[in-house]
Design an enzyme around this catalytic site. Structure first.
Site, PDB file in Angstrom:
ATOM      1  N   LYS A  96      21.843  14.312   2.402  1.00 49.27           N
ATOM      2  CA  LYS A  96      21.272  15.595   1.969  1.00 49.27           C
ATOM      3  C   LYS A  96      22.406  16.617   1.957  1.00 49.27           C
ATOM      4  O   LYS A  96      22.959  16.965   3.010  1.00 49.27           O
ATOM      5  CB  LYS A  96      20.187  15.972   2.978  1.00 49.27           C
TER       6      LYS A  96
HETATM    7  C1  E4P Z   1      13.954  20.546   3.690  1.00 51.74           C
HETATM    8  O1  E4P Z   1      14.553  19.685   3.233  1.00 51.74           O
HETATM    9  C2  E4P Z   1      14.463  21.861   4.102  1.00 51.74           C
HETATM   10  O2  E4P Z   1      15.558  21.700   4.926  1.00 51.74           O
HETATM   11  C3  E4P Z   1      13.354  22.585   4.786  1.00 51.74           C
HETATM   12  O3  E4P Z   1      12.146  22.309   4.148  1.00 51.74           O
HETATM   13  C4  E4P Z   1      13.562  24.071   4.937  1.00 51.74           C
HETATM   14  O4  E4P Z   1      12.357  24.601   5.416  1.00 51.74           O
HETATM   15  P1  E4P Z   1      12.206  26.015   6.142  1.00 51.74           P
HETATM   16  O5  E4P Z   1      12.365  27.063   5.081  1.00 51.74           O
HETATM   17  O6  E4P Z   1      10.844  25.964   6.723  1.00 51.74           O
HETATM   18  O7  E4P Z   1      13.285  26.079   7.172  1.00 51.74           O
END
Ligand code: E4P
Length: 232
Positions: free
Chosen positions: A87
Site C-alpha cells: 500500500k
Molecule cells: C485505508 O486504506 C485508509 O488508510 C483508511 O481508510 C483511512 O481512514 P481514516 O480516514 O478513518 O483514517
C-alpha cells in the site's frame, strides 16, 4: 463489491471473518499503532485469521527505491503470496514506487487518494487498487462519493483494469452511496462494517419469529429447551 476490514485488531478481524464474507484486511501506520505490536508479531496473527484473503500493508519509506526495498522485505519476511498488496501513498516518489514494485512482480494499492487525477495517474503507473479517502474528503467540504464515482467512470472510459477500493468511511450512507456508483471494494472499521450489516428491525423481526414459532417447531425444538425466548 468486496468488503475489507480496515483494522489490525485480531478480535475484530476474527469476528468479521468468522461471520461475514470478507475479502481482506487493510492497515496503515495509524491503525497498527492502536494495537501496540510490531509488524513481526501482528502480521502473522492477521494472516492466520484471513486464510489467504487480501492483505494490504502500507509502506513508510519516502524514496521510491526504499519503498521497493521495503515492499520486498515484507514479501520475503512474511513469505507473502498472491494476496499481498503493497500500500503506497501517492506522493511524487510514491508514483515511481508503484511502477517499480509492479515491475518487481508485487501487487500495489495506491493510497491517500483525494482526486480523480491522482487515481488515474496511479492506475497508469500500474496500481491494482486505488484507495480514495471518502470521509476525509467530506470533512474538507469536498465530496467523497463524487470523487469515487469519477474514478470509477474514468477507469471504465479509459479501459483501465485498476479497481477502486473506497476507504475512510464513517457511516453507513457513505458505503451505500459508493456501492451504487460502482465502487469495486470498500474497507471500513469494525464499527462501520457492523453497522452496515445489522439492522434493529431485523433483530426485532427475528425475536418475534422466535416467540411465535416457539410451540410449533417441535421436530427441532424438542432438543433445544434452553432458549429464554420460548417462554417469554
Ligand atoms: C485505508 O486504506 C485508509 O488508510 C483508511 O481508510 C483511512 O481512514 P481514516 O480516514 O478513518 O483514517
Amino acid at each position: 463489491m468486496d468488503y475489507l476490514a480496515d483494522t489490525a485488531n485480531i478480535d475484530e478481524i476474527r469476528d468479521l471473518f468468522h461471520y461475514f464474507p470478507m475479502e481482506g484486511v487493510t492497515t496503515n501506520p495509524t491503525i497498527l499503532s492502536h494495537e501496540n505490536k510490531p509488524l513481526s508479531k501482528i502480521i502473522p496473527e492477521i494472516q492466520k485469521c484471513i486464510e489467504g484473503k487480501m492483505l494490504h500493508l502500507q509502506t513508510i519509506s519516502e524514496k521510491a527505491e526504499d519503498i521497493l526495498k521495503e515492499a520486498k522485505r515484507y514479501s520475503d519476511y512474511f513469505q507473502f503470496k498472491e494476496n499481498y498488496y503493497a500500500k503506497i501513498p501517492v506522493t511524487k516518489e510514491g508514483y515511481r514506487a508503484i511502477r517499480l514494485v509492479k515491475e518487481a512482480g508485487m501487487k500495489v494499492t495506491a493510497t491517500a487518494i483525494f482526486t480523480q487525477q491522482q487515481a488515474l495517474i496511479a492506475a497508469k503507473a500500474g496500481a491494482d487498487f486505488v484507495a480514495p479517502y471518502v470521509n476525509r474528503l467530506d470533512n474538507i467540504s469536498s465530496h467523497g462519493i463524487d470523487v469515487v464515482a469519477d474514478i470509477v467512470k474514468a477507469f471504465r472510459l479509459h479501459g483501465l483494469q485498476c479497481k477502486v477500493l473506497g476507504a475512510s468511511f464513517k457511516n453507513v450512507d457513505q458505503i451505500y452511496r459508493v456501492s451504487m456508483v460502482g465502487c469495486h471494494a470498500v474497507t471500513a472499521s469494525y464499527e462501520v462494517l457492523k453497522a452496515i450489516m445489522m439492522h434493529p428491525m431485523t433483530d426485532k423481526g427475528v425475536m418475534d419469529f422466535e416467540r411465535d414459532g416457539a410451540n410449533l417447531y417441535d421436530i427441532y425444538l424438542q432438543n433445544h429447551t434452553n432458549r429464554d425466548l420460548l417462554n417469554s
